[in-house]
Write a protein that holds these residues in place. Structure first.
Motif, PDB file in Angstrom:
ATOM      1  N   LEU A 208       0.834  -1.203   0.000  1.00 50.22           N
ATOM      2  CA  LEU A 208       0.000   0.000   0.000  1.00 50.22           C
ATOM      3  C   LEU A 208       0.869   1.253   0.000  1.00 50.22           C
ATOM      4  O   LEU A 208       0.570   2.231  -0.688  1.00 50.22           O
ATOM      5  CB  LEU A 208      -0.955  -0.003   1.182  1.00 50.22           C
ATOM      6  N   GLN A 209       1.952   1.241   0.771  1.00 55.36           N
ATOM      7  CA  GLN A 209       2.870   2.379   0.800  1.00 55.36           C
ATOM      8  C   GLN A 209       3.443   2.628  -0.594  1.00 55.36           C
ATOM      9  O   GLN A 209       3.497   3.763  -1.061  1.00 55.36           O
ATOM     10  CB  GLN A 209       4.004   2.119   1.794  1.00 55.36           C
TER      11      GLN A 209
ATOM     12  N   ILE B 288       0.913   4.230  -2.832  1.00 53.82           N
ATOM     13  CA  ILE B 288       0.733   5.648  -2.518  1.00 53.82           C
ATOM     14  C   ILE B 288       1.887   6.464  -3.081  1.00 53.82           C
ATOM     15  O   ILE B 288       1.690   7.510  -3.692  1.00 53.82           O
ATOM     16  CB  ILE B 288       0.580   5.853  -0.993  1.00 53.82           C
TER      17      ILE B 288
ATOM     18  N   GLN C  51       1.704   6.913  -6.663  1.00 51.76           N
ATOM     19  CA  GLN C  51       0.446   7.611  -6.953  1.00 51.76           C
ATOM     20  C   GLN C  51      -0.571   6.734  -7.674  1.00 51.76           C
ATOM     21  O   GLN C  51      -1.428   7.228  -8.389  1.00 51.76           O
ATOM     22  CB  GLN C  51       0.708   8.902  -7.716  1.00 51.76           C
TER      23      GLN C  51
ATOM     24  N   LEU D 186      -2.506   5.139  -5.821  1.00 50.56           N
ATOM     25  CA  LEU D 186      -3.558   5.541  -4.883  1.00 50.56           C
ATOM     26  C   LEU D 186      -3.326   7.023  -4.598  1.00 50.56           C
ATOM     27  O   LEU D 186      -2.502   7.384  -3.771  1.00 50.56           O
ATOM     28  CB  LEU D 186      -3.481   4.731  -3.580  1.00 50.56           C
TER      29      LEU D 186
ATOM     30  N   ALA E 108      -3.987  11.095  -3.466  1.00 50.26           N
ATOM     31  CA  ALA E 108      -4.495  11.747  -2.258  1.00 50.26           C
ATOM     32  C   ALA E 108      -6.011  11.839  -2.326  1.00 50.26           C
ATOM     33  O   ALA E 108      -6.582  12.176  -3.356  1.00 50.26           O
ATOM     34  CB  ALA E 108      -3.897  13.140  -2.112  1.00 50.26           C
TER      35      ALA E 108
ATOM     36  N   LEU F  15       0.272   8.440   6.159  1.00 45.03           N
ATOM     37  CA  LEU F  15      -0.036   8.166   4.758  1.00 45.03           C
ATOM     38  C   LEU F  15      -1.538   7.992   4.553  1.00 45.03           C
ATOM     39  O   LEU F  15      -2.050   8.240   3.467  1.00 45.03           O
ATOM     40  CB  LEU F  15       0.705   6.921   4.281  1.00 45.03           C
ATOM     41  N   LEU F  16      -2.227   7.539   5.591  1.00 48.36           N
ATOM     42  CA  LEU F  16      -3.671   7.357   5.542  1.00 48.36           C
ATOM     43  C   LEU F  16      -4.318   8.153   6.662  1.00 48.36           C
ATOM     44  O   LEU F  16      -3.696   8.420   7.689  1.00 48.36           O
ATOM     45  CB  LEU F  16      -4.058   5.879   5.715  1.00 48.36           C
TER      46      LEU F  16
ATOM     47  N   ARG G 258      -8.841   6.988   3.980  1.00 50.12           N
ATOM     48  CA  ARG G 258      -8.437   7.662   2.747  1.00 50.12           C
ATOM     49  C   ARG G 258      -6.937   7.947   2.758  1.00 50.12           C
ATOM     50  O   ARG G 258      -6.332   8.092   3.806  1.00 50.12           O
ATOM     51  CB  ARG G 258      -9.173   8.993   2.596  1.00 50.12           C
ATOM     52  N   VAL G 259      -6.386   8.044   1.562  1.00 47.30           N
ATOM     53  CA  VAL G 259      -4.988   8.449   1.409  1.00 47.30           C
ATOM     54  C   VAL G 259      -4.905   9.915   1.792  1.00 47.30           C
ATOM     55  O   VAL G 259      -5.692  10.737   1.327  1.00 47.30           O
ATOM     56  CB  VAL G 259      -4.499   8.236  -0.046  1.00 47.30           C
TER      57      VAL G 259
ATOM     58  N   SER H   3      -0.167  15.108  -3.330  1.00 43.89           N
ATOM     59  CA  SER H   3       0.786  14.694  -4.359  1.00 43.89           C
ATOM     60  C   SER H   3       2.085  15.508  -4.327  1.00 43.89           C
ATOM     61  O   SER H   3       3.127  15.010  -4.707  1.00 43.89           O
ATOM     62  CB  SER H   3       0.145  14.781  -5.744  1.00 43.89           C
TER      63      SER H   3
ATOM     64  N   ILE I 293       4.651  13.748  -1.964  1.00 41.99           N
ATOM     65  CA  ILE I 293       5.001  12.351  -2.208  1.00 41.99           C
ATOM     66  C   ILE I 293       6.495  12.174  -2.455  1.00 41.99           C
ATOM     67  O   ILE I 293       7.113  11.317  -1.902  1.00 41.99           O
ATOM     68  CB  ILE I 293       4.220  11.797  -3.423  1.00 41.99           C
TER      69      ILE I 293
END
Length: 133
Positions: free
Chosen positions: A30-31, A34, A37, A39, A41, A74-75, A84-85, A89, A92
């Motif tokens: 998941l990281q 994110i 991108q 996933l 924001a 991050l979440l 949610r993220v 962006s 990041i």
């Protein structure tokens, strides 16, 4: 992508035989999604129950991964609104690059407002319990 929209969740590859705990495997994937991108924001993630069903892991495993991502900022999780993220962006890239300066323990303690001097404590026989040098 709109703030309320659901992002397409990347498929999670879980290896039960790995030395890495299952929740860390989910966390890392998941990281990475994110940071890359995949996933964006504001993207809403599936519930812990729904995400646990796909790779066949315990809900607590996914919950631990989500909590670790929340702790890393991050979440963002809100009861009734989902998870949610939370990383914009524009933040990041700095998140993905390692720190360049060496860690200075004394500077970190000064910033944390810890006292630089402390008392030496001794037991009844005069043996030192705590000595600050």
């Amino acid at each position: 992508m709109k703030r309320g929209a659901n992002a397409r969740m990347p498929a999670l590859g879980i290896n039960p035989q790995s030395a890495c705990p299952l929740y860390r495997q989910i966390y890392h994937q998941l990281q990475q999604a994110i940071v890359e991108q995949k996933l964006p924001a504001g993207a809403r993630l599936p519930s812990t129950r729904a995400l646990a069903r796909a790779p066949g892991v315990s809900r607590n495993t996914v919950l631990n991964a989500y909590e670790t991502l929340v702790a890393d900022a991050l979440l963002a999780a809100r009861r009734g609104s989902g998870t949610r993220v939370s990383v914009p962006s524009d933040q990041i890239r700095p998140l993905a690059t390692p720190m360049r300066r060496p860690f200075d323990l004394w500077a970190a303690l000064r910033e944390a407002r810890f006292p630089m001097t402390s008392a030496s404590l001794r037991d009844a026989d005069g043996n030192p319990l705590y000595v600050h040098r």
